[in-house]
Design a protein around this motif. Structure first.
Motif, short mmCIF file in Angstrom:
data_model
loop_
_atom_site.label_atom_id
_atom_site.label_comp_id
_atom_site.label_asym_id
_atom_site.label_seq_id
_atom_site.Cartn_x
_atom_site.Cartn_y
_atom_site.Cartn_z
N PHE A 28 0.79 -1.03 -0.02
CA PHE A 28 -0.04 -0.07 -0.11
C PHE A 28 0.88 1.15 0.05
N GLY A 29 1.84 1.36 0.88
CA GLY A 29 2.82 2.35 0.77
C GLY A 29 3.49 2.68 -0.47
N LEU A 30 4.04 1.55 -1.04
CA LEU A 30 4.61 1.68 -2.32
C LEU A 30 3.71 2.12 -3.42
N LEU A 31 2.51 1.72 -3.30
CA LEU A 31 1.51 2.18 -4.54
C LEU A 31 1.32 3.86 -4.09
N ALA A 32 1.17 4.13 -2.91
CA ALA A 32 0.71 5.55 -2.39
C ALA A 32 1.94 6.26 -3.08
N TRP A 33 3.42 5.71 -3.08
CA TRP A 33 4.56 6.54 -3.36
C TRP A 33 4.33 6.41 -4.77
N ALA A 34 4.03 5.36 -5.69
CA ALA A 34 4.07 5.56 -6.95
C ALA A 34 2.85 6.43 -7.54
N LEU A 35 1.81 6.59 -6.71
CA LEU A 35 0.85 7.72 -7.11
C LEU A 35 1.39 9.02 -6.99
#
Length: 163
Positions: A149-156
């Motif tokens: 979830f954190g990595l996807l938030a960073w990707a976003l």
């Protein structure tokens, strides 16, 4: 195409957050709460919770959605800055997904198959279930999906900066 990419990544992030929330809720609330109950309550409540979670909202909106939307976002961001973060998020969530299918679901199914708590040896059913094993594997799901979830938030965040 930029809009489709962003929608896919937003959907991946949202569904990952939803499934992570479910795993985390079991970790810090449901299992500790059930651990303090008697055997009949534990078996009956866990059986009911497991039957209830198998529904279209959780399956499509979280569990499968996180997997499929993360794959889609990875494909759409191939060769772009957010891709590596999406790819790592996918691999980590895939670990949680496999653990769910290979460990937690069979344990859940075995407890449900034990039968109606009013008509079985609930102490034996609870012991065979092995709460500690279930909780340990769930903690792995909590860790891997939270990082995803954190990595996807960073990707976003990266995707938003590049648009």
């Amino acid at each position: 195409m930029d809009t489709l990419r962003m929608i896919a990544l937003m959907a991946a992030t949202l569904t990952m957050g939803l499934v992570t929330g479910a795993f985390v809720l079991y970790w810090h609330t449901i299992m500790p709460g059930l651990a303090k109950t008697d055997d009949r309550t534990f078996v009956g409540a866990f059986q009911s919770l497991d039957r209830a979670i198998i529904n279209p909202w959780f399956m499509a909106g979280g569990f499968m959605g996180a997997l499929l939307f993360t794959i889609l976002a990875g494909i759409l961001y191939w060769g772009r800055a957010p891709f590596i973060w999406i790819a790592v998020a996918f691999v980590l969530y895939l670990i949680a997904f496999v653990i769910t299918i290979a460990v937690n679901v069979p344990m859940n199914d075995a407890l449900k198959a034990a039968g109606n708590p009013a008509h079985i040896d609930v102490a034996a059913a609870r012991e065979r279930f092995d709460e500690a094993k279930w909780a340990s594997w769930n903690l792995v799901r909590v860790i891997t999906s939270t990082i995803s979830f954190g990595l996807l938030a960073w990707a976003l965040t990266l995707a938003g900066k590049s648009s």
